[in-house]
Scaffold this motif. Sequence first.
Motif, PDB file in Angstrom:
ATOM      1  N   ARG A   9       0.825  -1.207   0.000  1.00 17.51           N
ATOM      2  CA  ARG A   9       0.000   0.000   0.000  1.00 17.51           C
ATOM      3  C   ARG A   9       0.857   1.253   0.000  1.00 17.51           C
ATOM      4  NH1 ARG A   9       1.139   1.790   4.869  1.00 17.51           N
ATOM      5  NH2 ARG A   9       1.288   0.387   6.645  1.00 17.51           N
ATOM      6  N   ARG A  10       0.183   2.379  -0.177  1.00 17.90           N
ATOM      7  CA  ARG A  10       0.842   3.675  -0.029  1.00 17.90           C
ATOM      8  C   ARG A  10       1.257   3.847   1.417  1.00 17.90           C
ATOM      9  NH1 ARG A  10      -0.440   7.676  -4.306  1.00 17.90           N
ATOM     10  NH2 ARG A  10       0.875   9.050  -3.058  1.00 17.90           N
ATOM     11  N   TRP A  11       2.170   4.779   1.617  1.00 18.41           N
ATOM     12  CA  TRP A  11       2.746   5.009   2.937  1.00 18.41           C
ATOM     13  C   TRP A  11       1.813   5.809   3.825  1.00 18.41           C
ATOM     14  CZ3 TRP A  11       7.837   3.519   4.411  1.00 18.41           C
ATOM     15  CH2 TRP A  11       8.484   2.728   3.441  1.00 18.41           C
ATOM     16  N   GLN A  12       1.891   5.535   5.126  1.00 18.43           N
ATOM     17  CA  GLN A  12       1.130   6.257   6.144  1.00 18.43           C
ATOM     18  C   GLN A  12       2.117   6.894   7.118  1.00 18.43           C
ATOM     19  OE1 GLN A  12      -1.254   3.113   7.839  1.00 18.43           O
ATOM     20  NE2 GLN A  12      -2.427   2.823   5.948  1.00 18.43           N
ATOM     21  N   GLU A  13       1.658   7.923   7.803  1.00 21.16           N
ATOM     22  CA  GLU A  13       2.517   8.600   8.791  1.00 21.16           C
ATOM     23  C   GLU A  13       3.037   7.615   9.835  1.00 21.16           C
ATOM     24  OE1 GLU A  13       3.996  11.677   9.164  1.00 21.16           O
ATOM     25  OE2 GLU A  13       3.348  11.827   7.079  1.00 21.16           O
ATOM     26  N   THR A  14       2.222   6.642  10.190  1.00 21.07           N
ATOM     27  CA  THR A  14       2.630   5.675  11.215  1.00 21.07           C
ATOM     28  C   THR A  14       3.744   4.734  10.741  1.00 21.07           C
ATOM     29  OG1 THR A  14       0.823   4.219  10.521  1.00 21.07           O
ATOM     30  CG2 THR A  14       0.405   5.688  12.407  1.00 21.07           C
ATOM     31  N   ASP A  15       4.053   4.725   9.454  1.00 17.97           N
ATOM     32  CA  ASP A  15       5.139   3.897   8.925  1.00 17.97           C
ATOM     33  C   ASP A  15       6.511   4.529   9.161  1.00 17.97           C
ATOM     34  OD1 ASP A  15       3.209   2.157   7.847  1.00 17.97           O
ATOM     35  OD2 ASP A  15       3.193   3.235   5.926  1.00 17.97           O
ATOM     36  N   ARG A  16       6.526   5.828   9.372  1.00 19.49           N
ATOM     37  CA  ARG A  16       7.808   6.536   9.422  1.00 19.49           C
ATOM     38  C   ARG A  16       8.710   6.071  10.570  1.00 19.49           C
ATOM     39  NH1 ARG A  16       8.263  11.298   6.134  1.00 19.49           N
ATOM     40  NH2 ARG A  16       6.369  11.580   4.920  1.00 19.49           N
ATOM     41  N   GLU A  17       8.161   5.885  11.737  1.00 17.58           N
ATOM     42  CA  GLU A  17       9.001   5.481  12.874  1.00 17.58           C
ATOM     43  C   GLU A  17       9.595   4.084  12.681  1.00 17.58           C
ATOM     44  OE1 GLU A  17       8.743   4.858  17.667  1.00 17.58           O
ATOM     45  OE2 GLU A  17       7.457   6.375  16.744  1.00 17.58           O
ATOM     46  N   PRO A  18       8.789   3.062  12.351  1.00 20.72           N
ATOM     47  CA  PRO A  18       9.408   1.746  12.143  1.00 20.72           C
ATOM     48  C   PRO A  18      10.334   1.718  10.923  1.00 20.72           C
ATOM     49  CG  PRO A  18       7.050   1.642  11.683  1.00 20.72           C
ATOM     50  CD  PRO A  18       7.321   2.984  12.275  1.00 20.72           C
ATOM     51  N   PHE A  19      10.052   2.541   9.915  1.00 22.36           N
ATOM     52  CA  PHE A  19      10.938   2.602   8.752  1.00 22.36           C
ATOM     53  C   PHE A  19      12.278   3.213   9.149  1.00 22.36           C
ATOM     54  CE2 PHE A  19      12.138   4.458   4.480  1.00 22.36           C
ATOM     55  CZ  PHE A  19      12.457   3.230   3.900  1.00 22.36           C
ATOM     56  N   ALA A  20      12.249   4.242   9.980  1.00 19.70           N
ATOM     57  CA  ALA A  20      13.494   4.852  10.448  1.00 19.70           C
ATOM     58  C   ALA A  20      14.298   3.847  11.269  1.00 19.70           C
ATOM     59  CB  ALA A  20      13.196   6.103  11.268  1.00 19.70           C
ATOM     60  N   ALA A  21      13.632   3.041  12.084  1.00 18.47           N
ATOM     61  CA  ALA A  21      14.338   2.021  12.869  1.00 18.47           C
ATOM     62  C   ALA A  21      14.978   0.984  11.948  1.00 18.47           C
ATOM     63  CB  ALA A  21      13.369   1.360  13.847  1.00 18.47           C
ATOM     64  N   LEU A  22      14.263   0.582  10.926  1.00 21.44           N
ATOM     65  CA  LEU A  22      14.781  -0.369   9.936  1.00 21.44           C
ATOM     66  C   LEU A  22      16.027   0.216   9.242  1.00 21.44           C
ATOM     67  CD1 LEU A  22      12.395  -1.988   7.344  1.00 21.44           C
ATOM     68  CD2 LEU A  22      14.413  -0.811   6.601  1.00 21.44           C
ATOM     69  N   ASN A  23      15.948   1.480   8.849  1.00 15.18           N
ATOM     70  CA  ASN A  23      17.058   2.136   8.143  1.00 15.18           C
ATOM     71  C   ASN A  23      18.255   2.424   9.043  1.00 15.18           C
ATOM     72  OD1 ASN A  23      15.962   2.267   5.518  1.00 15.18           O
ATOM     73  ND2 ASN A  23      14.700   4.001   6.117  1.00 15.18           N
ATOM     74  N   ALA A  24      18.053   2.379  10.356  1.00 19.03           N
ATOM     75  CA  ALA A  24      19.148   2.593  11.310  1.00 19.03           C
ATOM     76  C   ALA A  24      19.760   1.271  11.776  1.00 19.03           C
ATOM     77  CB  ALA A  24      18.644   3.384  12.511  1.00 19.03           C
ATOM     78  N   ASP A  25      19.188   0.158  11.348  1.00 16.94           N
ATOM     79  CA  ASP A  25      19.662  -1.162  11.761  1.00 16.94           C
ATOM     80  C   ASP A  25      20.912  -1.534  10.961  1.00 16.94           C
ATOM     81  OD1 ASP A  25      20.101  -3.986  11.890  1.00 16.94           O
ATOM     82  OD2 ASP A  25      17.990  -4.316  12.393  1.00 16.94           O
ATOM     83  N   PRO A  26      22.051  -1.730  11.621  1.00 17.65           N
ATOM     84  CA  PRO A  26      23.290  -2.029  10.885  1.00 17.65           C
ATOM     85  C   PRO A  26      23.211  -3.317  10.071  1.00 17.65           C
ATOM     86  CG  PRO A  26      23.715  -1.830  13.262  1.00 17.65           C
ATOM     87  CD  PRO A  26      22.251  -1.637  13.051  1.00 17.65           C
TER      88      PRO A  26
END
Length: 176
Positions: A9-26
Amino acid sequence: METDRLIMRRWQETDREPFAALNADPEVMEHFPAQLTREQSDAMVDRIESAFDEHGYGLWALQIRATGEFIGFTGLAWQTFEAHFTPALEVGWRLARSAWGYGYASEAARAALDYGFGPAGQAEIVSMTAAANLRSRAVMERLGMVRDPADDFTHPRVPAGDPPAVLYRISRDAWR
């Protein structure tokens, strides 16, 4: 779009936090030049959403149907950096570590390829990764994509001196 186990689906505001955590995962970002800050991650979501507005498709947010959990993205993105094969439509994915090993990337990528060769009307779709990214390469091969070592290239967004990236391709005829 939906698959047996996923909602794309298209992105929702609530996706931003878990996406940021994913992108910060080494571990998730092992084959990328760097982990992303929250600001960089949010900017990526903004670019993804702009691509949907422009093309009508893009990198869909992935959600597990049974639980509603956001697990990353899979979809289609235009690559326009300077290379012998661009511009090209790429199928790509990035999933949270907790979602690895369940076949979600392959399942969602199949749906994205169906869309790319169907409504998006493409004759060929590519995928690329670092040569050492054996997990993503395995997904590309499960999808029927083929690598020609002559297509390996130096990605302009990767630090100088890193090994070449590998490119896989699949045509509409091969997908059928």
